[in-house]
Scaffold this motif. Structure first.
Motif, PDB file in Angstrom:
ATOM      1  N   PHE A  24      19.383   9.693  29.245  1.00  0.00           N
ATOM      2  CA  PHE A  24      19.965   8.810  28.241  1.00  0.00           C
ATOM      3  C   PHE A  24      19.254   8.940  26.901  1.00  0.00           C
ATOM      4  CE2 PHE A  24      20.851   6.538  32.273  1.00  0.00           C
ATOM      5  CZ  PHE A  24      22.219   6.703  32.241  1.00  0.00           C
ATOM      6  N   SER A  25      17.940   9.033  26.974  1.00  0.00           N
ATOM      7  CA  SER A  25      17.193   8.989  25.719  1.00  0.00           C
ATOM      8  C   SER A  25      17.138  10.346  25.040  1.00  0.00           C
ATOM      9  CB  SER A  25      15.778   8.496  25.990  1.00  0.00           C
ATOM     10  OG  SER A  25      15.121   9.403  26.832  1.00  0.00           O
TER      11      SER A  25
ATOM     12  N   LYS B 290      14.330  13.499  14.945  1.00  0.00           N
ATOM     13  CA  LYS B 290      14.689  12.502  15.936  1.00  0.00           C
ATOM     14  C   LYS B 290      13.826  12.588  17.191  1.00  0.00           C
ATOM     15  CE  LYS B 290      19.140  10.423  16.914  1.00  0.00           C
ATOM     16  NZ  LYS B 290      20.538  10.706  17.105  1.00  0.00           N
TER      17      LYS B 290
ATOM     18  N   VAL C 156       4.442 -13.663 -15.936  1.00  0.00           N
ATOM     19  CA  VAL C 156       5.590 -13.073 -15.252  1.00  0.00           C
ATOM     20  C   VAL C 156       5.313 -11.635 -14.831  1.00  0.00           C
ATOM     21  CG1 VAL C 156       6.746 -12.137 -17.283  1.00  0.00           C
ATOM     22  CG2 VAL C 156       8.099 -12.974 -15.330  1.00  0.00           C
ATOM     23  N   TRP C 157       4.403 -11.017 -15.524  1.00  0.00           N
ATOM     24  CA  TRP C 157       4.101  -9.633 -15.176  1.00  0.00           C
ATOM     25  C   TRP C 157       3.360  -9.518 -13.858  1.00  0.00           C
ATOM     26  CZ3 TRP C 157       6.471  -5.735 -17.283  1.00  0.00           C
ATOM     27  CH2 TRP C 157       7.096  -5.924 -18.502  1.00  0.00           C
TER      28      TRP C 157
ATOM     29  N   ALA D  51       4.583  -6.360  -6.803  1.00  0.00           N
ATOM     30  CA  ALA D  51       5.508  -5.391  -6.195  1.00  0.00           C
ATOM     31  C   ALA D  51       4.875  -4.020  -6.151  1.00  0.00           C
ATOM     32  CB  ALA D  51       6.807  -5.361  -6.988  1.00  0.00           C
ATOM     33  N   ALA D  52       4.226  -3.661  -7.279  1.00  0.00           N
ATOM     34  CA  ALA D  52       3.586  -2.354  -7.331  1.00  0.00           C
ATOM     35  C   ALA D  52       2.464  -2.270  -6.311  1.00  0.00           C
ATOM     36  CB  ALA D  52       3.050  -2.104  -8.734  1.00  0.00           C
TER      37      ALA D  52
ATOM     38  N   ILE E 264       2.252  -3.899  -3.526  1.00  0.00           N
ATOM     39  CA  ILE E 264       2.859  -3.747  -2.188  1.00  0.00           C
ATOM     40  C   ILE E 264       3.287  -2.297  -1.973  1.00  0.00           C
ATOM     41  CG2 ILE E 264       4.838  -4.382  -0.760  1.00  0.00           C
ATOM     42  CD1 ILE E 264       4.691  -7.164  -2.075  1.00  0.00           C
TER      43      ILE E 264
ATOM     44  N   VAL F 126       4.659 -10.435 -11.218  1.00  0.00           N
ATOM     45  CA  VAL F 126       5.683 -10.045 -10.229  1.00  0.00           C
ATOM     46  C   VAL F 126       5.733  -8.532 -10.053  1.00  0.00           C
ATOM     47  CG1 VAL F 126       8.109 -10.185  -9.639  1.00  0.00           C
ATOM     48  CG2 VAL F 126       6.964 -12.132 -10.673  1.00  0.00           C
ATOM     49  N   PRO F 127       5.953  -7.763 -11.124  1.00  0.00           N
ATOM     50  CA  PRO F 127       5.954  -6.312 -10.898  1.00  0.00           C
ATOM     51  C   PRO F 127       4.611  -5.789 -10.414  1.00  0.00           C
ATOM     52  CG  PRO F 127       6.042  -6.812 -13.234  1.00  0.00           C
ATOM     53  CD  PRO F 127       6.253  -8.101 -12.520  1.00  0.00           C
TER      54      PRO F 127
ATOM     55  N   LEU G 205       1.829   0.275   0.726  1.00  0.00           N
ATOM     56  CA  LEU G 205       2.690   0.970   1.699  1.00  0.00           C
ATOM     57  C   LEU G 205       2.468   2.469   1.629  1.00  0.00           C
ATOM     58  CD1 LEU G 205       6.077  -0.933   1.383  1.00  0.00           C
ATOM     59  CD2 LEU G 205       4.623  -0.779   3.396  1.00  0.00           C
TER      60      LEU G 205
END
Lengths: 540, 207
Positions: A126-127, A62, A22-23, A29-30, A32, A25-26, A36
Motif C-alpha cells: 500500500f505504501s 516521494k 510597526v516595523w 516575520a523575517a 521567523i 511585524v516584518p 526556519l
C-alpha cells in the motif's frame, strides 16, 4: 443646523506615536523566516548517490529512506548512470542520519517479496516501495553506494556471530538458507562467493545469539540440503532436516561427541562437508595412494567405492582407468585407491614402526603384508545392483608376487574376485545349457504331437463306435447269463437234478465198491445169494 | 491643479471612525481627538505608508515558508504524503482535475501575488506623490479590499478537510505548519491594505 456646520473644537493631547513600532511585524516575520531557514539548513544532511539495477517502485521526491523504520531521508532524484546500465538514485538524508554514510552502509529497496523463507515487505503493497538502510561500521564515509538487489539476511548490530565456511560446492544453498543446530534454525547463510582460485566456495553464515556459543572451534558444518537416501544392510533410510531445506537448502552443524572446544570467535573458518557422516567422521590423517591392476573387467566399480580391510572402511576408490598390455594384448583396469591408515585406530600402535616418510613407511609395511598373502580383490558388495568394492585381504595359497618398493604410487597385487570365479562357473553352465539343441527338440516334439493328434482323431472316429457296440453286446450277454443263472432258472434246476443224479451214482458206486470189497468173487460169480447180515438200504 | 479642493485646503479634518468633520487645528494644538467618538484625529492615517509597507513586507516574508513548507498531510492506506501548495496544484493538474487545480492556483498563488504587486505599486506611487493613473489606482485598491475576503480559501479548505477526513488507518488528513504561515500572510496583507490610506492616492504633489 448652523452650529453643526461649525467644525468641533478638537481636544488636544500630547500623545506621541511611535513610528518605528510597526516595523516589528516584518522584523518578527523575517526572524521567523530566518529561523526556519536556519533550521532547514541545519537539518539538511548529506546527499548520497545509490546505484541500483532498476528503479522499480521508486519515485523521486516521494520514496522515503528508512533506517529501523524511521524515515531518515527521501529520494530526491532518479537518473540513469552515465553508461545507461544502472539507475542512480540521489537521496537527501536528514542531518541526524549523517552517520549512515559510512562506507559499508548497505541500501536496498524494500518491495513485497515471496521467497522460500516466507513473504516480506507486505506493508509496501500500500505504501509503495522504500529504501531501507543498514548502517555500516567503518570509519570512512562515502557519498556513492551500490544498492543491494535483495535485502541482506543479516542486519548490522544483530546479536550473534558470523562464521566462514569453505566447501567444495554450493549445492542448493542460497542466501537466506537456514542453519540448523539439532534441527532448530539458529541462523542463516548471509553470503557466498566463489574462491579466488575457483577451487571451492566460501559461505558466510550468521548464527543468532544465544546459539552462537554452540559453535565451538571443533564444530563440523555440513550441507543439510535436500534428502539423504541410503540403502544399506540395515534397510532403506531417508533423512532430511526439514521440509524447508528440501526447497531452500540448509546447513547444519554439530560438535563431535568428544568435543572440548571453546566457543569459536567471530569469523572463524570452518570446512563445509557434503553430508553429516563425513562431517562427523574422525579425522582421516594423511592418505596413502595405492595402485591396483585388475586383469578383468570391473563393471560395477565406481569412483568413491569403499576400500575395506577386514571389514573396516580404510579408504575409497579415487580413479579408474584402462591400461594396455602389449604382450598379452589385454586391457587391464588400473584402479587408484586412497587409504587412510588412521582409520585403523588403535591397531596402528601395535603395528611395527618403519623409518622414512609416510609413503615409504607404508611401502615397507605393505611389502611384509603382501609376502604374507595380502591381495586386493574386487568383490561384489550388492548382488542386486552389482556394485563392487575393493577388499584388501589375505588370500591363502596366493601365488608369490614380487613387490616393487620403488613404485609410487605403491602397487598391491590383485587376484580375481570371489564372485568372478562364481561368475565363470555360472557362465560355463550357461554355455552348456546353450549347447542343448533346444530348437530341434522342439521341432521333433512338435511333429510327435501332430502325429498324436491324428492318432487320437482316428481313435475318435473308428475305435470308439466299435467299442460302444462291443459293450452293448457284452451287456446283452451278461443279461442273458444273468437270466440263466437266476434262481428258478431251468439251467439251475437241471444242474440241481444232475448233481442229485451224481450223488446217487456216487452212492451206488460206493455200494458197489463195498460189495466188491467184501465179496470180490461176485465180480465173477455174481451176487451172493445170502444177503449180507447188516446192510442198510439208503433212504431216499 | 484641477479637481475639487481637498479637505486640507479647506482646513477641515474627518474622524476615521465616525466620519465627523472637524476643524483642522492639528498645526496649532498638536494631537487632537474626535469630540464625538474620541478617536485621535489625523489628516491622513498616521504612518499609513510605513505601516502598510511593514505589513506587506512581513506578508511577503511569510509567503515564502507558506509555499515551501507542507500545508497538508494526507495518509491513505499507509501512503503517507505531505503536500505543499504548489505540489498539490501540480498533482491535481496531473491527475486531470484542472478546475480544482485552477481554483487553488488562483486562491493561493495568483491572488496573494496580485495583492503584493498591487499594494507595492500603490505604496510606491503614493510615496512618490505620483499623479499617474489615480482613478485606476483607486480602482485597484478597491479590488484589493474585495479579494481580501477570499484569500483565506486555502486555510478554510485545509481546516474543513482536516475536520472531515478522519478514518484512522484508512484515510487521514491533517494540517501542517505551512498553512499557519499562509493564514498569517493573508492577515498581514489584509492589515497592509487596511493601513493604506487610499486618500494618499489623490494627494499627489500638492504639498
Amino acid at each position: 443646523m448652523n452650529e453643526l456646520l461649525e467644525p468641533g473644537d478638537p481636544a488636544v493631547s500630547s500623545n506621541r506615536w511611535r513610528i518605528s513600532l510597526v516595523w516589528l511585524v516584518p522584523i518578527v516575520a523575517a526572524l521567523i523566516g530566518i529561523s526556519l531557514l536556519v533550521q532547514a539548513w541545519r537539518s539538511v544532511g548529506p546527499e548520497i548517490n545509490i546505484t541500483f539495477s532498476s528503479a522499480a517502485g521508486l519515485q523521486a521526491g516521494k520514496t522515503p529512506v528508512k533506517y529501523k523504520d524511521v524515515t531518515v531521508g527521501s529520494v530526491s532524484a532518479i537518473a540513469l548512470s552515465d553508461d545507461g546500465t544502472q539507475v542512480v538514485v540521489t537521496v537527501s538524508l536528514a542531518k541526524s542520519a549523517a552517520s549512515l554514510t559510512r562506507k559499508d552502509t548497505r541500501f536496498w529497496v524494500v518491495r513485497p517479496r515471496i521467497g522460500a523463507s516466507g513473504i516480506t515487505g507486505i506493508d509496501t503493497l500500500f505504501s509503495g516501495a522504500y529504501i531501507a538502510v543498514d548502517a555500516g561500521a567503518q570509519a570512512e564515509s562515502s557519498r556513492i553506494f551500490t544498492g543491494l538487489e535483495a535485502p541482506p539476511t543479516v542486519i548490522g548490530g544483530a546479536p550473534g556471530k558470523s562464521f566462514i565456511l569453505h566447501g567444495t560446492e554450493l549445492g542448493s544453498l542460497d542466501i537466506g538458507s537456514a542453519v540448523y543446530f539439532r534441527q532448530i534454525q539458529v541462523g542463516r547463510v548471509a553470503s557466498y562467493q566463489l574462491d579466488k582460485d575457483g577451487q571451492g566456495v566460501s559461505l558466510q553464515v550468521f548464527i543468532d545469539a544465544p546459539y552462537d556459543r554452540f559453535v565451538t572451534t571443533d564444530t563440523n558444518f555440513w550441507n543439510a540440503s535436500g534428502m539423504d537416501v541410503s540403502l544399506g544392510a540395515d534397510g532403506f533410510k531417508l533423512k532430511t532436516q526439514s521440509i524447508g531445506t528440501l526447497i531452500a537448502g540448509g546447513v547444519a552443524f554439530a560438535a563431535p561427541l568428544w568435543s572440548e572446544g571453546k566457543a569459536a570467535p567471530e569469523l572463524t573458518e570452518f570446512t563445509l562437508t557434503q553430508d553429516q557422516a563425513s562431517a562427523m567422521a574422525p579425522p582421516d590423517g594423511p592418505p596413502v595412494y595405492i595402485q591396483l591392476r585388475f586383469a578383468h573387467s570391473l563393471r560395477g566399480l565406481s569412483v568413491g567405492a569403499p576400500v575395506q580391510f577386514s571389514g573396516v572402511d580404510l579408504g575409497k576408490v579415487e580413479s579408474l582407468s584402462l591400461d594396455y598390455d602389449p604382450a598379452k594384448r589385454r586391457f587391464p583396469t588400473v584402479v587408484g585407491i586412497v587409504l587412510y591408515p588412521q582409520r585403523l585406530g588403535r591397531v596402528l600402535e601395535k603395528l611395527p614402526k618403519f623409518a622414512g616418510d609416510s609413503q615409504s613407511q607404508a611401502a615397507l609395511f605393505l611389502r611384509s603384508m603382501v609376502e604374507h598373502g595380502l591381495r586386493a580383490q574386487a568383490r561384489t558388495g550388492n548382488l542386486l545392483t552389482g556394485q563392487l568394492y575393493v577388499a584388501l585381504d589375505f588370500i591363502p595359497n596366493a601365488p608369490k608376487v614380487a613387490f616393487d618398493m620403488a613404485a609410487r604410487p605403491i602397487v598391491i597385487p590383485t587376484v580375481n574376485g570371489s564372485f568372478d570365479q562364481l561368475q565363470e562357473q555360472v557362465a560355463s553352465i550357461v554355455t552348456k545349457i546353450d549347447k542343448i539343441p533346444l530348437d530341434s527338440i522342439g521341432r521333433n516334439l512338435d511333429a510327435s504331437l501332430a502325429e498324436l493328434g491324428t492318432t487320437l482323431k482316428q481313435v475318435n472316429s473308428q475305435v470308439l463306435p466299435e467299442a460302444t457296440q462291443t459293450l452293448q453286446q457284452a451287456q446283452q450277454t451278461f443279461s442273458t447269463a444273468q437270466g440263466m443263472l437266476a434262481e428258478g432258472a431251468p439251467l439251475q434246476q437241471n444242474l440241481g437234478m444232475t448233481l442229485q443224479e451224481v450223488q446217487r451214482t456216487a452212492r451206488s458206486l460206493r455200494i458197489l465198491t463195498d460189495l466188491l470189497g467184501r465179496n470180490p468173487e461176485s465180480l465173477l460169480r455174481g451176487r451172493p445169494t445170502d444177503p449180507p447180515p447188516i446192510t442198510q438200504e439208503p433212504k431216499r | 491643479m484641477s479637481g475639487p479642493p481637498s479637505a486640507r485646503q479647506l482646513g477641515l479634518i474627518a474622524c476615521h471612525v465616525c466620519d465627523l468633520v472637524c476643524e483642522d487645528t492639528l498645526d496649532t494644538t498638536g494631537p487632537a481627538h474626535c469630540p464625538r467618538c474620541h478617536t485621535a484625529l489625523h489628516r491622513r492615517r498616521p504612518d499609513s505608508i510605513a505601516r502598510a509597507w511593514a505589513f506587506l513586507i512581513a506578508g511577503i516574508i511569510l509567503y515564502i515558508p507558506a509555499n515551501l513548507l507542507p500545508v497538508m498531510f494526507t495518509g491513505q492506506f499507509g501512503d503517507d504524503q505531505e503536500n505543499t501548495v504548489m505540489g498539490g496544484i501540480i498533482e491535481f493538474w496531473k491527475t486531470g482535475s484542472y478546475g480544482i487545480a485552477l481554483i487553488i492556483f488562483v486562491a493561493s498563488v495568483a491572488v496573494p501575488c496580485t495583492k503584493f504587486l498591487v499594494l507595492g505599486l500603490l505604496l510606491l506611487s503614493a510615496q512618490r506623490h505620483s499623479c499617474w493613473a489615480r482613478r485606476e489606482r483607486a480602482r485597484l485598491y478597491r479590488l484589493v479590499e474585495l479579494i481580501g475576503y477570499w484569500s483565506m480559501l486555502d486555510v478554510l479548505v485545509v481546516a474543513v478537510v482536516a475536520a472531515l477526513v478522519k478514518f484512522q488507518a484508512l484515510s487521514e488528513v491533517e494540517p501542517r505548519i505551512g498553512i499557519l504561515f499562509f493564514g498569517a500572510m493573508v492577515i498581514l496583507t489584509m492589515l497592509s491594505a487596511i493601513n493604506f490610506d487610499p486618500r494618499l492616492i489623490w494627494d499627489g504633489d500638492q504639498e
